[in-house]
Design a protein around this motif. Structure first.
Motif, PDB file in Angstrom:
ATOM      1  N   GLU A 159       0.388  -1.094  -0.044  1.00  0.00           N
ATOM      2  CA  GLU A 159       0.164   0.005   0.213  1.00  0.00           C
ATOM      3  C   GLU A 159       0.945   1.435  -0.205  1.00  0.00           C
ATOM      4  OE1 GLU A 159      -3.342   0.084  -0.632  1.00  0.00           O
ATOM      5  OE2 GLU A 159      -2.755  -2.727  -0.387  1.00  0.00           O
ATOM      6  N   GLN A 160       2.219   1.070   0.417  1.00  0.00           N
ATOM      7  CA  GLN A 160       3.012   1.969   0.367  1.00  0.00           C
ATOM      8  C   GLN A 160       3.150   2.648  -1.411  1.00  0.00           C
ATOM      9  OE1 GLN A 160       4.437   4.128   2.651  1.00  0.00           O
ATOM     10  NE2 GLN A 160       5.045   4.892   1.555  1.00  0.00           N
ATOM     11  N   PRO A 161       3.179   3.892  -1.580  1.00  0.00           N
ATOM     12  CA  PRO A 161       4.100   4.419  -3.109  1.00  0.00           C
ATOM     13  C   PRO A 161       5.747   4.231  -3.297  1.00  0.00           C
ATOM     14  CG  PRO A 161       2.937   6.376  -2.308  1.00  0.00           C
ATOM     15  CD  PRO A 161       2.518   5.180  -1.089  1.00  0.00           C
ATOM     16  N   VAL A 162       6.193   4.018  -3.619  1.00  0.00           N
ATOM     17  CA  VAL A 162       8.108   3.981  -3.827  1.00  0.00           C
ATOM     18  C   VAL A 162       8.266   4.068  -5.141  1.00  0.00           C
ATOM     19  CG1 VAL A 162       7.531   1.927  -2.354  1.00  0.00           C
ATOM     20  CG2 VAL A 162       7.904   1.454  -5.022  1.00  0.00           C
ATOM     21  N   GLU A 163       7.553   4.945  -6.399  1.00  0.00           N
ATOM     22  CA  GLU A 163       8.407   5.129  -7.621  1.00  0.00           C
ATOM     23  C   GLU A 163       7.134   6.178  -7.740  1.00  0.00           C
ATOM     24  OE1 GLU A 163       9.987   4.275 -11.705  1.00  0.00           O
ATOM     25  OE2 GLU A 163      10.494   3.159  -9.702  1.00  0.00           O
ATOM     26  N   VAL A 164       7.542   7.860  -8.987  1.00  0.00           N
ATOM     27  CA  VAL A 164       6.513   8.353  -9.153  1.00  0.00           C
ATOM     28  C   VAL A 164       7.832   8.399 -10.966  1.00  0.00           C
ATOM     29  CG1 VAL A 164       6.020  10.575  -9.916  1.00  0.00           C
ATOM     30  CG2 VAL A 164       5.000   9.678  -7.705  1.00  0.00           C
ATOM     31  N   SER A 165       7.179   7.866 -12.146  1.00  0.00           N
ATOM     32  CA  SER A 165       7.996   8.006 -12.980  1.00  0.00           C
ATOM     33  C   SER A 165       7.208   8.721 -14.280  1.00  0.00           C
ATOM     34  CB  SER A 165       8.841   6.200 -13.360  1.00  0.00           C
ATOM     35  OG  SER A 165       7.237   5.230 -13.130  1.00  0.00           O
ATOM     36  N   THR A 166       7.896   8.958 -15.434  1.00  0.00           N
ATOM     37  CA  THR A 166       7.200   9.471 -15.971  1.00  0.00           C
ATOM     38  C   THR A 166       7.988   8.543 -17.565  1.00  0.00           C
ATOM     39  OG1 THR A 166       6.104  11.286 -15.394  1.00  0.00           O
ATOM     40  CG2 THR A 166       6.127  11.388 -17.670  1.00  0.00           C
ATOM     41  N   SER A 167       7.155   7.877 -17.963  1.00  0.00           N
ATOM     42  CA  SER A 167       7.803   7.998 -19.796  1.00  0.00           C
ATOM     43  C   SER A 167       7.469   8.879 -20.310  1.00  0.00           C
ATOM     44  CB  SER A 167       7.832   6.167 -20.109  1.00  0.00           C
ATOM     45  OG  SER A 167       8.347   5.344 -18.722  1.00  0.00           O
ATOM     46  N   TRP A 168       8.651   8.841 -21.585  1.00  0.00           N
ATOM     47  CA  TRP A 168       8.302   9.724 -23.000  1.00  0.00           C
ATOM     48  C   TRP A 168       8.848   8.971 -24.290  1.00  0.00           C
ATOM     49  CZ3 TRP A 168       6.161  14.867 -23.171  1.00  0.00           C
ATOM     50  CH2 TRP A 168       6.589  14.822 -22.073  1.00  0.00           C
ATOM     51  N   PHE A 169       8.041   8.627 -25.258  1.00  0.00           N
ATOM     52  CA  PHE A 169       8.867   8.019 -26.160  1.00  0.00           C
ATOM     53  C   PHE A 169       8.009   8.671 -27.970  1.00  0.00           C
ATOM     54  CE2 PHE A 169       6.992   4.916 -23.471  1.00  0.00           C
ATOM     55  CZ  PHE A 169       8.208   3.853 -23.116  1.00  0.00           C
ATOM     56  N   PRO A 170       8.574   8.786 -28.779  1.00  0.00           N
ATOM     57  CA  PRO A 170       8.478   8.960 -30.128  1.00  0.00           C
ATOM     58  C   PRO A 170       6.852   9.118 -30.671  1.00  0.00           C
ATOM     59  CG  PRO A 170      10.451   8.105 -29.994  1.00  0.00           C
ATOM     60  CD  PRO A 170       9.907   7.354 -29.460  1.00  0.00           C
ATOM     61  N   ALA A 171       6.514  10.054 -31.515  1.00  0.00           N
ATOM     62  CA  ALA A 171       5.020  10.116 -31.280  1.00  0.00           C
ATOM     63  C   ALA A 171       4.505   8.849 -32.215  1.00  0.00           C
ATOM     64  CB  ALA A 171       4.973  11.487 -31.575  1.00  0.00           C
ATOM     65  N   GLU A 172       5.395   8.597 -32.979  1.00  0.00           N
ATOM     66  CA  GLU A 172       5.339   8.318 -34.121  1.00  0.00           C
ATOM     67  C   GLU A 172       5.098   6.572 -33.489  1.00  0.00           C
ATOM     68  OE1 GLU A 172       9.408   8.235 -34.543  1.00  0.00           O
ATOM     69  OE2 GLU A 172       8.144   9.708 -34.409  1.00  0.00           O
ATOM     70  N   LEU A 173       5.258   6.070 -32.523  1.00  0.00           N
ATOM     71  CA  LEU A 173       4.923   4.948 -31.660  1.00  0.00           C
ATOM     72  C   LEU A 173       3.870   4.367 -31.453  1.00  0.00           C
ATOM     73  CD1 LEU A 173       7.828   4.512 -29.086  1.00  0.00           C
ATOM     74  CD2 LEU A 173       7.663   3.112 -32.348  1.00  0.00           C
ATOM     75  N   GLY A 174       2.675   5.816 -31.707  1.00  0.00           N
ATOM     76  CA  GLY A 174       1.550   5.442 -30.545  1.00  0.00           C
ATOM     77  C   GLY A 174       1.009   4.782 -32.107  1.00  0.00           C
ATOM     78  N   ARG A 175       1.054   4.604 -33.445  1.00  0.00           N
ATOM     79  CA  ARG A 175       0.409   4.030 -34.415  1.00  0.00           C
ATOM     80  C   ARG A 175       0.748   2.685 -34.676  1.00  0.00           C
ATOM     81  NH1 ARG A 175       2.934   8.172 -37.345  1.00  0.00           N
ATOM     82  NH2 ARG A 175       4.441   6.698 -38.215  1.00  0.00           N
ATOM     83  N   ARG A 176       2.029   2.500 -34.034  1.00  0.00           N
ATOM     84  CA  ARG A 176       2.072   0.909 -33.876  1.00  0.00           C
ATOM     85  C   ARG A 176       2.014  -0.099 -33.199  1.00  0.00           C
ATOM     86  NH1 ARG A 176       8.188   0.088 -36.800  1.00  0.00           N
ATOM     87  NH2 ARG A 176       7.668  -1.514 -36.873  1.00  0.00           N
ATOM     88  N   ALA A 177       2.397   0.996 -31.916  1.00  0.00           N
ATOM     89  CA  ALA A 177       2.056   0.194 -30.321  1.00  0.00           C
ATOM     90  C   ALA A 177       1.196   1.226 -29.341  1.00  0.00           C
ATOM     91  CB  ALA A 177       3.534   0.769 -29.462  1.00  0.00           C
ATOM     92  N   PRO A 178      -0.454   0.864 -29.811  1.00  0.00           N
ATOM     93  CA  PRO A 178      -1.363   2.439 -29.631  1.00  0.00           C
ATOM     94  C   PRO A 178      -1.495   2.118 -27.895  1.00  0.00           C
ATOM     95  CG  PRO A 178      -2.179  -0.257 -30.742  1.00  0.00           C
ATOM     96  CD  PRO A 178      -0.502   0.071 -31.281  1.00  0.00           C
ATOM     97  N   LYS A 179      -1.109   1.276 -27.052  1.00  0.00           N
ATOM     98  CA  LYS A 179      -1.454   0.686 -26.141  1.00  0.00           C
ATOM     99  C   LYS A 179      -0.935   1.909 -25.338  1.00  0.00           C
ATOM    100  CE  LYS A 179      -2.609  -4.338 -25.336  1.00  0.00           C
ATOM    101  NZ  LYS A 179      -2.149  -5.751 -24.600  1.00  0.00           N
ATOM    102  N   LEU A 180       0.343   2.478 -25.697  1.00  0.00           N
ATOM    103  CA  LEU A 180       1.637   3.090 -24.901  1.00  0.00           C
ATOM    104  C   LEU A 180       0.078   4.930 -25.044  1.00  0.00           C
ATOM    105  CD1 LEU A 180       4.387   3.218 -26.965  1.00  0.00           C
ATOM    106  CD2 LEU A 180       3.993   2.737 -24.840  1.00  0.00           C
ATOM    107  N   LEU A 181      -1.186   4.452 -25.952  1.00  0.00           N
ATOM    108  CA  LEU A 181      -2.137   5.502 -25.530  1.00  0.00           C
ATOM    109  C   LEU A 181      -2.388   5.631 -24.314  1.00  0.00           C
ATOM    110  CD1 LEU A 181      -1.510   6.947 -28.795  1.00  0.00           C
ATOM    111  CD2 LEU A 181      -0.918   7.614 -27.189  1.00  0.00           C
TER     112      LEU A 181
END
Length: 246
Positions: free
Chosen positions: A139-161
């Motif tokens: 129940e304890q938060p241990v990490e806050v993270s933000t991942s960034w990917f090139p926008a063109e990956l949105g077409r082939r890997a839609p789960k990122l969105l």
């Protein structure tokens, strides 16, 4: 069994192998680690060498010796870095170990800040995919993270969105969806004061210092695949590395 290399002393190689198992979550708190005799047989080393490996793990605070019983993984608080999670994902198909889970706070397209655009080599177009998550242990938060990917990956890997968890982790998912395989990563580590948002997500009282890791994954063509910024609360073991001098 892993083979002995010449880069590090044998006992350190054994210790690092077990340490990685602990950090990946393959060995859980309370579980017994291999004995001196077993390590000596598995790695083809002498008993004093295997004993020294276990002693190195005890010095790092990862294991404890119980008289007349054996050596066991300690119940300690550790940061699981991307390196350990990738290893776990490739072995098990799941990026998180028992008791760990992530809540996806947001996902979608966003304008990348300068340091992200530079890391991902975005050029003039700053549009990128952003995924922000809070990782919890129990129940304890241990990490806050933000991942960034090139926008063109949105077409082939839609789960990122989508603001849903990706069981095998984002890098393995991108590999499966696009055929681009992650080759190596680079980490930069620093400390700073938490923002108000980070303090709220990690349940910290301001002002609070946090550990920050900037992580870049490159593919086989040395093109950046992911940039991530992970923020960790204070008071947790981060990582330790042994190395020869000279």
């Amino acid at each position: 069994m892993p083979e002995i290399a010449e880069a590090l002393p044998k006992y350190l190689q054994i210790a690092q192998h077990i340490r990685d198992q602990i950090l990946r979550g393959d060995l859980q708190p309370g579980e017994e680690v291999p004995s001196e005799r077993q390590l000596a047989a598995d790695w083809s080393v002498s008993r004093p060498t295997s004993a020294r490996a276990l002693e190195a793990l005890r010095h790092q605070g990862l294991v404890e010796k119980r008289q007349g019983s054996g050596t066991y993984v300690r119940d300690q608080q550790v940061h699981r870095r991307a390196r350990e999670r990738y290893g776990r994902a490739r072995q098990t198909g799941r990026i998180y170990g028992p008791g760990e889970y992530a809540v996806i706070a947001s996902a979608g397209y966003a304008d990348a800040p300068n340091h992200v655009a530079e890391a991902l080599d975005l050029g003039k177009d700053r549009r990128a995919i952003q995924r922000r998550r809070v990782t919890n242990s129990g129940e304890q938060p241990v990490e806050v993270s933000t991942s960034w990917f090139p926008a063109e990956l949105g077409r082939r890997a839609p789960k990122l969105l989508e603001p849903e968890r990706i069981r095998q982790g984002t890098v393995m998912y991108v590999e499966e969806a696009t055929g681009r395989r992650g080759s190596y990563g680079e980490d930069r580590v620093c400390a700073r004061l938490a923002s108000e948002e980070e303090a709220a997500e990690l349940r910290l009282e301001l002002p609070a210092a946090v550990l920050v890791v900037h992580h870049v994954v490159y593919d086989l063509q040395d093109h950046p695949l992911e940039f991530a910024e992970a923020v960790y609360p204070p008071g947790r073991w981060a990582f330790e590395q042994g190395y020869p001098l000279g």
